[in-house]
Design a protein around this motif. Structure first.
Motif, PDB file in Angstrom:
ATOM      1  N   VAL A 120     -26.354  -5.823   2.280  1.00 39.96           N
ATOM      2  CA  VAL A 120     -25.751  -4.896   1.326  1.00 39.96           C
ATOM      3  C   VAL A 120     -26.421  -5.092  -0.027  1.00 39.96           C
ATOM      4  O   VAL A 120     -26.677  -6.232  -0.426  1.00 39.96           O
ATOM      5  CB  VAL A 120     -24.227  -5.126   1.174  1.00 39.96           C
ATOM      6  CG1 VAL A 120     -23.634  -4.141   0.172  1.00 39.96           C
ATOM      7  CG2 VAL A 120     -23.518  -5.000   2.513  1.00 39.96           C
ATOM      8  N   ALA A 121     -26.716  -4.002  -0.699  1.00 36.95           N
ATOM      9  CA  ALA A 121     -27.201  -4.062  -2.082  1.00 36.95           C
ATOM     10  C   ALA A 121     -26.100  -3.509  -2.981  1.00 36.95           C
ATOM     11  O   ALA A 121     -25.632  -2.383  -2.783  1.00 36.95           O
ATOM     12  CB  ALA A 121     -28.482  -3.252  -2.243  1.00 36.95           C
ATOM     13  N   VAL A 122     -25.685  -4.314  -3.958  1.00 34.81           N
ATOM     14  CA  VAL A 122     -24.588  -3.937  -4.848  1.00 34.81           C
ATOM     15  C   VAL A 122     -25.125  -3.824  -6.270  1.00 34.81           C
ATOM     16  O   VAL A 122     -25.811  -4.736  -6.753  1.00 34.81           O
ATOM     17  CB  VAL A 122     -23.449  -4.973  -4.818  1.00 34.81           C
ATOM     18  CG1 VAL A 122     -22.294  -4.528  -5.710  1.00 34.81           C
ATOM     19  CG2 VAL A 122     -22.962  -5.194  -3.382  1.00 34.81           C
ATOM     20  N   LEU A 123     -24.823  -2.731  -6.925  1.00 30.47           N
ATOM     21  CA  LEU A 123     -25.159  -2.559  -8.346  1.00 30.47           C
ATOM     22  C   LEU A 123     -23.892  -2.679  -9.165  1.00 30.47           C
ATOM     23  O   LEU A 123     -22.935  -1.944  -8.940  1.00 30.47           O
ATOM     24  CB  LEU A 123     -25.769  -1.177  -8.621  1.00 30.47           C
ATOM     25  CG  LEU A 123     -27.074  -0.775  -7.970  1.00 30.47           C
ATOM     26  CD1 LEU A 123     -27.579   0.507  -8.632  1.00 30.47           C
ATOM     27  CD2 LEU A 123     -28.107  -1.866  -8.078  1.00 30.47           C
ATOM     28  N   ASP A 124     -23.864  -3.608 -10.110  1.00 25.73           N
ATOM     29  CA  ASP A 124     -22.758  -3.666 -11.061  1.00 25.73           C
ATOM     30  C   ASP A 124     -23.172  -2.916 -12.325  1.00 25.73           C
ATOM     31  O   ASP A 124     -24.345  -2.907 -12.691  1.00 25.73           O
ATOM     32  CB  ASP A 124     -22.408  -5.114 -11.386  1.00 25.73           C
ATOM     33  CG  ASP A 124     -21.061  -5.210 -12.098  1.00 25.73           C
ATOM     34  OD1 ASP A 124     -20.315  -4.216 -12.104  1.00 25.73           O
ATOM     35  OD2 ASP A 124     -20.755  -6.283 -12.642  1.00 25.73           O
ATOM     36  N   GLU A 125     -22.178  -2.305 -12.971  1.00 27.33           N
ATOM     37  CA  GLU A 125     -22.456  -1.443 -14.126  1.00 27.33           C
ATOM     38  C   GLU A 125     -23.552  -0.450 -13.741  1.00 27.33           C
ATOM     39  O   GLU A 125     -24.608  -0.355 -14.378  1.00 27.33           O
ATOM     40  CB  GLU A 125     -22.866  -2.265 -15.349  1.00 27.33           C
ATOM     41  CG  GLU A 125     -21.829  -3.266 -15.805  1.00 27.33           C
ATOM     42  CD  GLU A 125     -20.545  -2.627 -16.337  1.00 27.33           C
ATOM     43  OE1 GLU A 125     -20.553  -1.421 -16.622  1.00 27.33           O
ATOM     44  OE2 GLU A 125     -19.529  -3.336 -16.442  1.00 27.33           O
ATOM     45  N   ALA A 126     -23.288   0.300 -12.684  1.00 21.01           N
ATOM     46  CA  ALA A 126     -24.311   1.161 -12.084  1.00 21.01           C
ATOM     47  C   ALA A 126     -24.762   2.278 -13.006  1.00 21.01           C
ATOM     48  O   ALA A 126     -25.774   2.935 -12.737  1.00 21.01           O
ATOM     49  CB  ALA A 126     -23.789   1.754 -10.767  1.00 21.01           C
ATOM     50  N   GLN A 127     -24.045   2.503 -14.105  1.00 14.04           N
ATOM     51  CA  GLN A 127     -24.521   3.499 -15.068  1.00 14.04           C
ATOM     52  C   GLN A 127     -25.859   3.088 -15.669  1.00 14.04           C
ATOM     53  O   GLN A 127     -26.511   3.889 -16.343  1.00 14.04           O
ATOM     54  CB  GLN A 127     -23.484   3.741 -16.171  1.00 14.04           C
ATOM     55  CG  GLN A 127     -23.156   2.533 -17.023  1.00 14.04           C
ATOM     56  CD  GLN A 127     -22.011   1.707 -16.467  1.00 14.04           C
ATOM     57  OE1 GLN A 127     -21.695   1.797 -15.293  1.00 14.04           O
ATOM     58  NE2 GLN A 127     -21.376   0.909 -17.316  1.00 14.04           N
ATOM     59  N   ALA A 128     -26.275   1.867 -15.393  1.00 13.55           N
ATOM     60  CA  ALA A 128     -27.589   1.396 -15.870  1.00 13.55           C
ATOM     61  C   ALA A 128     -28.729   2.190 -15.255  1.00 13.55           C
ATOM     62  O   ALA A 128     -29.851   2.171 -15.769  1.00 13.55           O
ATOM     63  CB  ALA A 128     -27.759  -0.094 -15.558  1.00 13.55           C
ATOM     64  N   ILE A 129     -28.482   2.902 -14.151  1.00  5.76           N
ATOM     65  CA  ILE A 129     -29.569   3.674 -13.523  1.00  5.76           C
ATOM     66  C   ILE A 129     -29.390   5.171 -13.761  1.00  5.76           C
ATOM     67  O   ILE A 129     -29.922   5.990 -13.018  1.00  5.76           O
ATOM     68  CB  ILE A 129     -29.663   3.392 -12.015  1.00  5.76           C
ATOM     69  CG1 ILE A 129     -28.403   3.855 -11.261  1.00  5.76           C
ATOM     70  CG2 ILE A 129     -29.938   1.934 -11.757  1.00  5.76           C
ATOM     71  CD1 ILE A 129     -28.568   3.910  -9.758  1.00  5.76           C
ATOM     72  N   LYS A 130     -28.627   5.534 -14.809  1.00  2.00           N
ATOM     73  CA  LYS A 130     -28.386   6.959 -15.046  1.00  2.00           C
ATOM     74  C   LYS A 130     -29.664   7.712 -15.411  1.00  2.00           C
ATOM     75  O   LYS A 130     -29.752   8.921 -15.197  1.00  2.00           O
ATOM     76  CB  LYS A 130     -27.331   7.146 -16.132  1.00  2.00           C
ATOM     77  CG  LYS A 130     -27.720   6.626 -17.499  1.00  2.00           C
ATOM     78  CD  LYS A 130     -26.573   6.781 -18.475  1.00  2.00           C
ATOM     79  CE  LYS A 130     -26.918   6.247 -19.858  1.00  2.00           C
ATOM     80  NZ  LYS A 130     -25.786   6.397 -20.802  1.00  2.00           N
ATOM     81  N   ASN A 131     -30.636   6.995 -15.953  1.00  4.28           N
ATOM     82  CA  ASN A 131     -31.931   7.615 -16.252  1.00  4.28           C
ATOM     83  C   ASN A 131     -32.865   7.383 -15.074  1.00  4.28           C
ATOM     84  O   ASN A 131     -33.396   6.282 -14.906  1.00  4.28           O
ATOM     85  CB  ASN A 131     -32.525   7.024 -17.532  1.00  4.28           C
ATOM     86  CG  ASN A 131     -33.892   7.611 -17.854  1.00  4.28           C
ATOM     87  OD1 ASN A 131     -34.366   8.540 -17.189  1.00  4.28           O
ATOM     88  ND2 ASN A 131     -34.532   7.075 -18.876  1.00  4.28           N
TER      89      ASN A 131
END
Length: 892
Positions: free
Chosen positions: A539-550
């Motif tokens: 599993v790959a988990v992104l925390d504070e996933a808004q970091a990839i909004k760009n």
């Protein structure tokens, strides 16, 4: 600056200057929109309703214009409709991306509905011209609504002419308060007899206007048949039914049999069913694709299908009237059979099935299938297996519960258990998921519980990876150690102090990864270390996933290269309200579902047209992959503690670390040459220096530049407040340093895009009440900066749902007094208390000391804790303030 409409947490329509440009007002409407917003939600709704149908409005404004139109229709017809009717018509499903949409609910719609009533009642009273006069003056295209009514009913006694028609007008009220309908013919006699030609023209004007658009009504007027009762054949009834929208738009009321719905006429349809049974070997395989003829989902017999091959107009099938068009039906059969032959002969992919089911024609092929005729004369439904799956995806409470893991050192709250069940379900299916719970609801512990379950189910499945901002590494490490100590954690970051193993990892040695259950790293490290992107992850988990909004950013590109069986995104920011962010997030968790960026942009443009807004397809498509719970949900709030305290770990920047180490070295030199009372003063001065350096280098140097990038606390404050600002929540920020407040104010203004309030010991007593009232009001300033001593007592600031202690007073009693400005009688929100602590500094050690003394009196560290430190030996003191070098430069 471009702006649009937003919904506040209290349910008010407000200006949104965060909106994407495609959702903003044109310059021609900006001034009027601002003026309307100054007068309140009801004024905004009526202003929108006053605009011409073809007005160029952004999607949020079109949405609220439609809502206001429904209210006005009910008002003019005196129908007694409620917002429940609006919701049934899709108002809780079709709303476009707009800030605050997560607050939209039946109670909010009811509130706005009632506000409109109160506002209009007040305006009608002031104008003193009555309802018709107010409508004529304020909303001229509404003032004729509700005077004449067209009726269509079944006449089962006459098989040749099974329908009856008549036109009436409302002459008054019956004794029981109901409208009295009289034949329209009678109106001419009554008005003519009274020589009241003006009233007659006023009554018939909407009929005349409608006749300009309806050829059927023009013929009726010309022949005079409109004034008579009429018996109709099915073809006559269908002509009338097809024109209902014209009649209602022109102000005529229409009463028809309940089996006819103008927006969805009863029709036999070509039904396409996908997913009747489970795919042979998992979600990566194709679902079955079946075509048949149905009526309301019920299959038609061969005889009924044969009847429809030549039928035209209204016919009876299965004992009910339906609209039939043999040409359309044949075309639809050919349309879907060709599609099956060309694209779906072996089945349909899960992603394409969901697009078709939601009506989201994102790529060219799907858009061709979902033509206007296809939407009207065919339907796409989920088969039994897929229907059950989608029910569980859309309602996580339906997902089978998994047993509590014995290694989880915590008791999950009911909603957290539901979240773990859902994440486990999505992971088993191999579907990406976005856990978008509010801040403070425990996303971290839900993920840790999931990882424990996955480890138990298949210990050899390989490690999972978690990517987080550097400022959160400590939090994840601490939470994992506290709640899931059996998980083997490897921190792939220099802050862990494992430079040898990091060097081996950079060269491609993956033994460290394979021996871990969870690898934790940062967005910056992932972008720089190729092995992390290519290694196979469970599993790959992104925390504070808004970091990839760009999507163009290097860290976004790196994240999307991860080789993982399942992908999970964590965010406390509403993800459905910003279209660009939504696409980039889904490009990670379920790549391809929303098409490529260009296809998604074309699709979004197609959702808004002159006819209205149609965001339901997008909402339906993404909803199964997003689990969002709010602290305001009634099912959640009763399960939460009133106050939740948490440490916010901050890392020193390089500049801070250098200054801090210099201050430690200088203290060591000075201690050797100082004794007695002078030594005590030296230590107190040094402690103040350490505090200032931890806050910001400029506070220590006094240069007043205060660049946020130079301070780990300023950076973390920005990360923390971004989702708070998105959610339109309010915060209190306490500091013991008044000289720091202007810099904090400037920083927070940039985050919230609005100014806040300040209260210090220099604030006059008379001004304090006005500041409190300003902060407490709905729509008031979003943040309040207070010096700890001045703001620690005597204030009630229950509008805040977050309290931030930017620097610690080191005395729990003082901090608790400050926190209780928000957490006190009258507070109806769950309050989150964020205590900033710089990792690897004396702040962390003081925090640990406070926790150890927590069971003793709050004043154990009286006078801010400094006196306790002055009693230490030189060696003890230097050890206490020493910098942990591994915790610096971790903000990448």
């Amino acid at each position: 600056m471009p702006f649009s409409l937003a919904l506040s947490p209290e349910g008010h329509l407000i200006i949104d200057d965060w909106a994407e440009e495609i959702l903003c007002f044109s310059q021609s409407h900006e001034a009027a929109a601002l003026k309307a917003c100054e007068s309140g939600s009801a004024a905004v709704l009526l202003w929108l309703a006053s605009l011409p149908t073809a007005a160029e409005l952004p999607a949020p404004a079109l949405y609220w214009r439609d809502f206001a139109g429904k209210w006005l229709m009910a008002f003019c017809h005196r129908s007694g409709a409620s917002p429940d009717d609006a919701a049934a018509g899709g108002f809780l499903e079709t709303f476009p991306p707009m800030r605050g949409s997560e607050y939209l609910s039946i109670p909010i719609l009811e509130r706005l509905w009632a506000l409109l009533g109160e506002h209009v009642e007040g305006q009608v009273t002031k104008l003193a011209k009555g309802t018709d006069g107010w409508l004529h003056t304020t909303l001229p295209h509404w003032h004729l609504v509700g005077r004449v009514t067209f009726h269509l009913a079944e006449n089962k006694r006459d098989p040749e002419r099974p329908f009856a028609f008549l036109a009436t007008y409302t002459s008054g009220l019956t004794a029981d308060g109901k409208a009295r309908h009289v034949l329209l013919q009678q109106a001419i006699k009554e008005y003519a007899g009274a020589k009241n030609r003006t009233s007659l023209l006023h009554l018939l004007e909407p009929v005349s206007v409608a006749a300009e658009k309806s050829g059927w009504l023009a013929d009726q007027l010309k022949s005079g048949a409109i004034y008579q009762q009429q018996a109709w054949q099915p073809a006559d009834a269908l002509k009338f039914l097809k024109e209902i929208q014209i009649f209602e738009e022109c102000g005529l009321a229409v009463r028809i049999p309940d089996w006819w719905k103008p927006a969805a006429p009863p029709r036999p349809k070509v039904s396409v069913t996908v997913g009747g049974g489970a795919p042979a070997s998992g979600m990566g395989n194709l679902l079955d694709f079946r075509i048949e003829m149905t009526l309301d989902g019920e299959p038609l017999s061969a005889e009924e299908i044969e009847t429809l091959r030549t039928a035209q107009g209204l016919v009876t099938i299965k004992g009910r009237w339906v609209e039939a068009d043999s040409g359309k039906i044949q075309d639809m059969l050919k349309h879907w059979k060709n599609a099956q032959k060309m694209h779906f002969s072996e089945g349909i992919s899960f992603q394409k099935a969901l697009r078709l089911l939601s009506g989201a024609g994102i790529d060219g092929g799907e858009a061709e299938l979902l033509t206007a005729d296809a939407r009207e004369w065919s339907g796409i439904e989920a088969g039994e297996w897929l229907k059950d799956l989608l029910m569980q995806l859309r309602d996580p409470s339906q997902v089978a519960a998994i047993a509590k893991h014995p290694d989880l050192k915590a008791t999950l709250r009911p909603y957290q258990q539901v979240g773990v069940n859902w994440l486990h379900f999505m992971t088993q299916l191999g579907l990406g998921a976005c856990l978008a719970d509010d801040m403070g609801l425990g996303k971290t512990i839900q993920v840790l519980a999931l990882l424990l379950h996955l480890k138990r189910e298949n210990p050899s499945a390989g490690p999972s990876v978690l990517i987080a901002p550097a400022s959160l590494l400590t939090n994840w490490q601490a939470e994992a150690g506290k709640f899931a100590p059996s998980l083997r954690i490897f921190i792939a970051h220099p802050s862990a102090g494992d430079s040898v193993n990091l060097a081996l990892l950079a060269k491609g040695n993956t033994k460290l990864l394979d021996s871990a259950d969870l690898v934790i790293t940062t967005y910056g490290m992932l972008a720089r270390m190729e092995v992390l992107k290519t290694h196979p992850w469970r599993v790959a988990v992104l925390d504070e996933a808004q970091a990839i909004k760009n999507p163009a950013a290097a860290q976004s590109r790196a994240v999307k290269q991860l080789n993982a069986q399942t992908r999970i995104a964590l965010t406390g920011t509403p993800v459905e309200n910003r279209l660009g962010d939504l696409w980039s997030l889904f490009d990670f968790i379920n790549s391809g579902l929303l098409g490529n960026a260009a296809a998604f942009t074309r699709f979004v443009k197609s959702l808004t047209s002159q006819e209205g807004i149609h965001y339901a397809p997008l909402r339906k498509l993404v909803h199964p992959y997003i689990l969002r719970r709010l602290k305001t949900d009634k099912s959640i709030i009763n399960d939460l503690p009133d106050k939740t305290e948490m440490n916010v770990w901050c890392q020193l920047t390089k500049q801070q670390a250098v200054l801090y180490q210099d201050a430690v070295d200088q203290l060591a030199r000075q201690l050797e040459a100082t004794e007695g009372i002078q030594k005590r003063g030296l230590i107190l001065a040094a402690l103040m220096n350490f505090k200032q350096i931890c806050n910001h280098p400029s506070q220590f140097s006094g240069d007043a530049h205060y660049q946020p990038a130079l301070s780990g606390k300023f950076l973390r404050l920005g990360e923390l407040c971004q989702p708070i600002a998105e959610r339109q929540e309010k915060i209190l920020v306490f500091t013991q340093f008044t000289e720091l407040i202007p810099a904090l104010r400037d920083h927070l203004k940039g985050i919230f895009k609005r100014d806040g309030l300040v209260l210090t010991g220099k604030t006059p007593i008379k001004q304090r009440r006005a500041l409190v009232e300003d902060f407490q009001r709905a729509g008031g300033p979003p943040f309040f900066l207070l010096s700890l001593k001045a703001g620690g007592t005597g204030l009630t600031l229950t509008a805040a749902s977050h309290v931030i202690h930017f620097d610690r007073w080191w005395n729990p009693a003082v901090e608790n007094q400050a926190t209780d400005r928000a957490y006190r009688i009258g507070q109806k929100k769950n309050v989150l208390v964020h205590k900033f602590v710089c990792r690897g500094t004396l702040e962390e050690k003081i925090d640990r000391l406070i926790e150890e003394k927590r069971g003793l009196a709050d004043g154990v560290l009286a006078d801010g804790g400094e006196l306790a430190l002055t009693a230490m030996s030189d060696a003890e003191l230097l050890g206490f303030v020493a910098l942990d070098i591994h915790q610096i430069n971790t903000n990448e």
